[in-house]
Scaffold this motif. Structure first.
Motif, PDB file in Angstrom:
ATOM      1  N   ALA A 127       3.215 -12.628   3.129  1.00 25.65           N
ATOM      2  CA  ALA A 127       4.459 -12.367   4.107  1.00 25.65           C
ATOM      3  C   ALA A 127       5.405 -11.591   3.384  1.00 25.65           C
ATOM      4  N   VAL A 128       5.635 -12.102   2.122  1.00 21.60           N
ATOM      5  CA  VAL A 128       6.784 -11.242   1.252  1.00 21.60           C
ATOM      6  C   VAL A 128       6.517  -9.795   0.997  1.00 21.60           C
ATOM      7  N   PHE A 129       5.135  -9.288   0.724  1.00 19.97           N
ATOM      8  CA  PHE A 129       5.224  -7.885   0.637  1.00 19.97           C
ATOM      9  C   PHE A 129       4.841  -7.254   1.942  1.00 19.97           C
ATOM     10  N   SER A 130       4.811  -7.884   3.049  1.00 17.64           N
ATOM     11  CA  SER A 130       4.751  -7.204   4.251  1.00 17.64           C
ATOM     12  C   SER A 130       6.225  -6.698   4.704  1.00 17.64           C
ATOM     13  N   LYS A 131       7.210  -7.012   3.964  1.00 18.46           N
ATOM     14  CA  LYS A 131       8.462  -6.547   4.015  1.00 18.46           C
ATOM     15  C   LYS A 131       8.912  -5.693   2.954  1.00 18.46           C
ATOM     16  N   VAL A 132       8.425  -5.755   1.821  1.00 20.76           N
ATOM     17  CA  VAL A 132       8.849  -5.164   0.589  1.00 20.76           C
ATOM     18  C   VAL A 132       7.565  -4.428  -0.013  1.00 20.76           C
ATOM     19  N   LYS A 153      18.339  -6.146  -6.549  1.00 20.41           N
ATOM     20  CA  LYS A 153      18.909  -4.765  -6.686  1.00 20.41           C
ATOM     21  C   LYS A 153      18.060  -3.408  -6.604  1.00 20.41           C
ATOM     22  N   ARG A 154      16.717  -3.725  -6.583  1.00 16.65           N
ATOM     23  CA  ARG A 154      15.863  -2.561  -6.405  1.00 16.65           C
ATOM     24  C   ARG A 154      15.595  -2.402  -4.901  1.00 16.65           C
ATOM     25  N   ASN A 155      15.514  -3.496  -4.231  1.00 18.69           N
ATOM     26  CA  ASN A 155      15.088  -3.240  -2.733  1.00 18.69           C
ATOM     27  C   ASN A 155      16.207  -3.423  -1.790  1.00 18.69           C
ATOM     28  N   ASN A 156      17.431  -4.127  -2.077  1.00 18.53           N
ATOM     29  CA  ASN A 156      18.275  -3.990  -1.233  1.00 18.53           C
ATOM     30  C   ASN A 156      18.084  -4.903   0.136  1.00 18.53           C
ATOM     31  N   LEU A 157      18.095  -4.221   1.182  1.00 17.45           N
ATOM     32  CA  LEU A 157      18.209  -5.240   2.539  1.00 17.45           C
ATOM     33  C   LEU A 157      16.659  -5.719   2.649  1.00 17.45           C
ATOM     34  N   LYS A 158      15.737  -4.859   2.290  1.00 15.62           N
ATOM     35  CA  LYS A 158      14.116  -5.433   2.455  1.00 15.62           C
ATOM     36  C   LYS A 158      14.314  -6.668   1.546  1.00 15.62           C
ATOM     37  N   ALA A 159      14.667  -6.736   0.297  1.00 23.02           N
ATOM     38  CA  ALA A 159      14.620  -8.088  -0.317  1.00 23.02           C
ATOM     39  C   ALA A 159      14.936  -9.129   0.354  1.00 23.02           C
ATOM     40  N   TRP A 160      16.258  -8.923   1.166  1.00 20.74           N
ATOM     41  CA  TRP A 160      16.809 -10.016   1.916  1.00 20.74           C
ATOM     42  C   TRP A 160      15.693 -10.195   2.977  1.00 20.74           C
ATOM     43  N   GLN A 200       5.716  -1.638  -5.842  1.00 22.41           N
ATOM     44  CA  GLN A 200       5.706  -0.458  -6.444  1.00 22.41           C
ATOM     45  C   GLN A 200       5.838  -0.407  -7.700  1.00 22.41           C
ATOM     46  N   SER A 201       6.326  -1.569  -8.121  1.00 21.73           N
ATOM     47  CA  SER A 201       6.623  -2.142  -9.878  1.00 21.73           C
ATOM     48  C   SER A 201       6.429  -3.300 -10.159  1.00 21.73           C
ATOM     49  N   GLU A 202       6.254  -3.950 -11.182  1.00 19.45           N
ATOM     50  CA  GLU A 202       6.062  -5.092 -11.750  1.00 19.45           C
ATOM     51  C   GLU A 202       7.379  -5.828 -11.394  1.00 19.45           C
ATOM     52  N   VAL A 203       8.671  -5.175 -11.187  1.00 25.05           N
ATOM     53  CA  VAL A 203       9.845  -5.935 -10.832  1.00 25.05           C
ATOM     54  C   VAL A 203       9.707  -6.647  -9.579  1.00 25.05           C
ATOM     55  N   ASP A 204       9.038  -5.987  -8.656  1.00 26.46           N
ATOM     56  CA  ASP A 204       8.764  -6.604  -7.453  1.00 26.46           C
ATOM     57  C   ASP A 204       7.886  -7.761  -7.434  1.00 26.46           C
ATOM     58  N   VAL A 205       6.837  -7.955  -8.303  1.00 23.56           N
ATOM     59  CA  VAL A 205       6.231  -9.048  -8.462  1.00 23.56           C
ATOM     60  C   VAL A 205       6.700 -10.139  -9.308  1.00 23.56           C
TER      61      VAL A 205
END
Length: 836
Positions: free
Chosen positions: A116-121, A329-336, A124-129
């Motif tokens: 569910a989390v990575f359906s929105k984000v 910081k990396r994903n902005n509104l997508k992280a939200w 692309q990098s280890e920071v996302d994980v």
């Protein structure tokens, strides 16, 4: 009430300059009440100059005996209600059982959280994980662990948890219930455990007074509770859909030709089977729950540890919360937006509190701290480590991370675990609706008790089939866990926010909590939940509208039912019959009296209902013994059977009329046969008559006492003498004027042997013989066939709600006679129209 006289007018009183004595059953919040603390009775100060005359009037006025439940007050420690702490092994065993009942929903969350989390984000990098993992870890640590384990679990109602348990707890400390049927005698129930705030807690007293006087905030609090309950019912629909579909989706891609249609079809078949076996009760398969979930937690923990060691141990860096900042910081509104997926890791956290009644606080704390929390952490760390090396596996992260030899065993266990998680939520929904019905907030429905040993195991057929239909519709419509997850998060977050608000009120009103600490609780956890709520509300158009629609529907139904019930009760209070009118009719009541016992069912705790006047007009004769029966729910989980009935005599002895208030807790099971109920009622009534005779005999003996022989003593001594002499018949264990004291077997009051009524007391024996003769002639249940209509001068909205919506609910809900298991051959119905 038109021309009516409050029945309390005949209650004996003493008026002084600073206080007055009132009978314990009088409902008057402004009067000084007697309170029992330990083994001493205390009251407000009494003027010394008036004490002698006040006492003379008190002893010469026969004291009305209102309740058999006075006995409960004199049992040493009856108000303590302490339970022995279970042994260590018993606690460990209970902790093991909680795995199958409490933690099923939260335990199956690794099936779908990262998907569910990575359906929105985009990954692309280890920071996302690392950022997503850090959010999951700290969310679990803060909400279920810090909030529920350490704070919310302590805000239980005599061991019961849940939204309505919190509401009933608050109702006991402040009179905020919309239904005005509270009685002072309710506080004498041993499970009431009322400990009023001390005078030093002026803050708590101010809050209490504010809530009791402000009807707007009473309504807001009720709506808050109803909203939380509505969301729990919504969870009962979404949890089975989400859990089963997530488990079955593992076959998609693992089995050739097993496409989305096949996943949906198999999920529907499993859901239909799950709801079909509900009528057998969860106890029939309950012995499988805990071992299966224990195997599930062991499995996900072991696989997580294996992936963590095998793929990337560096994911431990996620313990640094700075990665949350980097993620945003990396994903902005997508992280939200992805927070809507993160919140799914704590689904089922509310179950820790809602299912508290079946276990103990310590057992739930032990299971979460030593089993659930470590296994979940290992599972999420393992999935994150796998994603570091396989970033394209986000859609099937759980099953892709399972080693190939273990796929089928894990799939079977996952399916079983998802069914168990669904079962727990379905059972919680049944319990929640039962509590709502008990507190007058849900239309009456048929309840089947599936266990003779555990009163909490119930089955509600109408709700069961409704849940099944909705689950099948949701699975067939959404067809993917991602879309259902958008709806799932809103329901979970709103329930948690309701709990936060109610527990904060408990801290301020009941607990002796520092104001800074009390406000820190909503400031910390309320802020976190608001952040998550703002994220999930952005998904309203993507499926988030679903729980809001369900919640709005059930909230509307519950509020309309409560609103109409309160108006109907107030109408009955206004229209009750004057005591003067009944007295003028005489003991014959203006008609013939025939042998038999008439049980007049009504909702009034005081006064004579208007339906009785209709009976006198309609029937050619009435029964020789009339008992006005009121089924009343009090804000406690359970009322002991020995304290069930509250009696009072109506009019003089020759009328043979009584009032009986049958009190139940919101967890009590009303499944006794009508013969058992009748037997309990008659036995209690006989005890009441004997107690009344003893009290009158004592007070007649007291009239002969020479009060003038007492010497003048200090003011404190006078007050102590006044109090002790007043209550010797009820609680004292000492002798009176040197007379021998005898213990009565059917009660705890001690009386001088010289004043005990003889078994040959003619009036008592006559009344008991009349009662036995009436009982042999049989019981007749006199019920009102009520129609509730809004007055002609009411607003259009009120007419619409009462005349159409509320009337529709009344016509289609379970009839009162069926709900009370009353035999139809013994029923007389009286048509009544209540204008509200």
């Amino acid at each position: 009430m038109e021309g009516g006289i409050e029945e309390e007018a005949s209650t004996g009183r003493v008026t002084g300059s600073e206080s007055r004595w009132v009978d314990g059953s009088e409902v008057d919040s402004e009067s000084t009440q007697w309170s029992f603390e330990g083994k001493e009775w205390s009251a407000g100060p009494v003027g010394f100059g008036e004490e002698s005359s006040s006492r003379r009037r008190l002893w010469k006025k026969p004291k009305r005996v209102d309740s058999l439940d006075v006995d409960a007050m004199v049992i040493a420690g009856s108000h303590e209600h302490h339970k022995k702490d279970p042994s260590t092994w018993r606690t460990v065993a209970m902790a093991f059982q909680t795995l199958g009942v409490v933690y099923g929903d939260m335990g199956t969350s690794p099936l779908y959280v990262f998907s569910a989390v990575f359906s929105k984000v985009a990954l692309q990098s280890e920071v996302d994980v690392l950022g997503a993992l850090s959010l999951v870890i700290y969310t679990i640590a803060l909400i279920p662990f810090a909030k529920y384990i350490f704070v919310v679990l302590k805000a239980n109602d005599n061991g019961e948890g849940g939204t309505f348990a919190l509401y009933s707890l608050i109702c006991r400390y402040a009179k905020i219930s919309q239904l005005p049927n509270q009685q002072r005698a309710d506080e004498d129930i041993s499970s009431f455990r009322l400990k009023l705030p001390t005078l030093e807690l002026e803050r708590a007293l101010r809050i209490k007074g504010f809530l009791e006087k402000n009807s707007f905030f009473k309504t807001v609090l009720l709506l808050l509770v109803l909203m939380g309950t509505s969301m729990i019912i919504g969870d009962g629909i979404l949890t089975p859909s989400m859990s089963v579909l997530s488990a079955v989706s593992g076959l998609h891609g693992a089995v050739a030709g097993f496409n989305t249609d096949a996943v949906v079809l198999l999920s529907i078949i499993i859901l239909a089977g799950l709801f079909s076996i509900q009528r057998f009760g969860s106890g029939k398969v309950g012995f499988l729950f805990a071992p299966a979930l224990a195997l599930w937690f062991f499995g996900i923990g072991s696989i997580g540890l294996y992936n963590f060691i095998t793929y990337d141990i560096s994911v431990l860096r996620a313990l640094n919360p700075a990665y949350i900042y980097f993620f945003f910081k990396r994903n902005n509104l997508k992280a939200w937006s992805s927070l809507g997926g993160v919140v799914l890791c704590i689904t089922g956290a509310e179950a820790m509190f809602a299912d508290l009644g079946h276990f103990s606080v310590k057992s739930i704390q032990i299971a979460f701290t030593f089993v659930v929390l470590p296994c979940l952490f290992l599972a999420y760390f393992g999935q994150a480590a796998y994603l570091m090396k396989n970033p394209k596996s986000t859609k099937r992260i759980f099953y892709d991370s399972v080693p190939e030899p273990l796929f089928w065993p894990i799939f079977v266990i996952a399916t079983l675990a998802s069914m168990i998680a669904s079962q727990a939520m379905i059972s919680a929904t049944f319990s929640c609706i039962k509590q709502s019905m008990a507190l007058g907030c849900f239309p009456r429905m048929k309840i089947i008790h599936t266990s003779k040993r555990f009163m909490g195991q119930i089955y509600i057929p109408n709700i069961n089939w409704f849940l099944m239909t909705m689950c099948i519709v949701i699975v067939a419509t959404f067809r993917s866990t991602t879309d259902i997850a958008n709806a799932y998060g809103i329901a979970e977050v709103l329930v948690m926010m309701v709990s936060t608000a109610l527990v904060t009120l408990v801290m301020l009103l009941i607990w002796k909590t520092n104001i800074f600490l009390a406000l820190s609780f909503p400031a910390i956890f309320g802020t976190i939940e608001l952040i998550y709520l703002s994220a999930v509300l952005t998904k309203v158009q993507e499926g988030g509208w679903l729980p809001l629609a369900f919640a709005s529907f059930f909230l509307l139904v519950m509020y309309i039912w409560n609103y109409g019930s309160v108006l109907k009760y107030c109408s009955e209070v206004r229209e009750k019959i004057s005591m003067d009118f009944i007295t003028e009719l005489g003991s014959s009541l203006g008609t013939a009296r025939v042998p038999g016992i008439g049980l007049v069912y009504n909702e009034l705790v005081q006064g004579i209902p208007s339906m009785f006047g209709q009976l006198l007009i309609t029937l050619p004769a009435v029964h020789s013994v009339i008992v006005f029966v009121c089924i009343k729910y009090v804000p406690v989980p359970v009322v002991p059977v020995s304290e069930r009935f509250l009696f009072r005599r109506v009019c003089g002895k020759d009328f043979h009329m009584f009032r009986c208030v049958a009190r139940y807790g919101y967890k009590d099971v009303r499944k006794e046969d009508h013969h058992i109920f009748e037997q309990l009622l008659i036995e209690s009534l006989e005890k009441f008559l004997r107690r009344e005779a003893r009290e009158l005999a004592l007070e007649m003996s007291s009239d002969e006492t020479d009060f003038d022989r007492e010497s003048v003593v200090s003011r404190d001594s006078a007050i102590q003498s006044y109090v002790s002499e007043l209550h010797i018949p009820l609680i004292s264990h000492s002798s009176v004027d040197g007379a021998k004291v005898s213990r009565i077997e059917d009660g705890c009051s001690l009386l001088p042997s010289s004043s005990l009524p003889s078994t040959e007391d003619p009036h008592l024996e006559y009344e008991l013989s009349e009662l036995r003769e009436a009982m042999e002639s049989g019981f007749t249940y006199l019920l009102a066939q009520a129609d509730v209509r809004a007055r002609k001068d009411s607003w259009f909205t009120k007419k619409l709600v009462i005349n159409y919506f509320y009337s529709f609910l009344r016509r289609n809900c379970r009839a009162g006679a069926a709900n009370m298991s009353v035999p139809h051959m013994n029923i007389i119905r009286v048509g009544m129209t209540y204008m509200v």
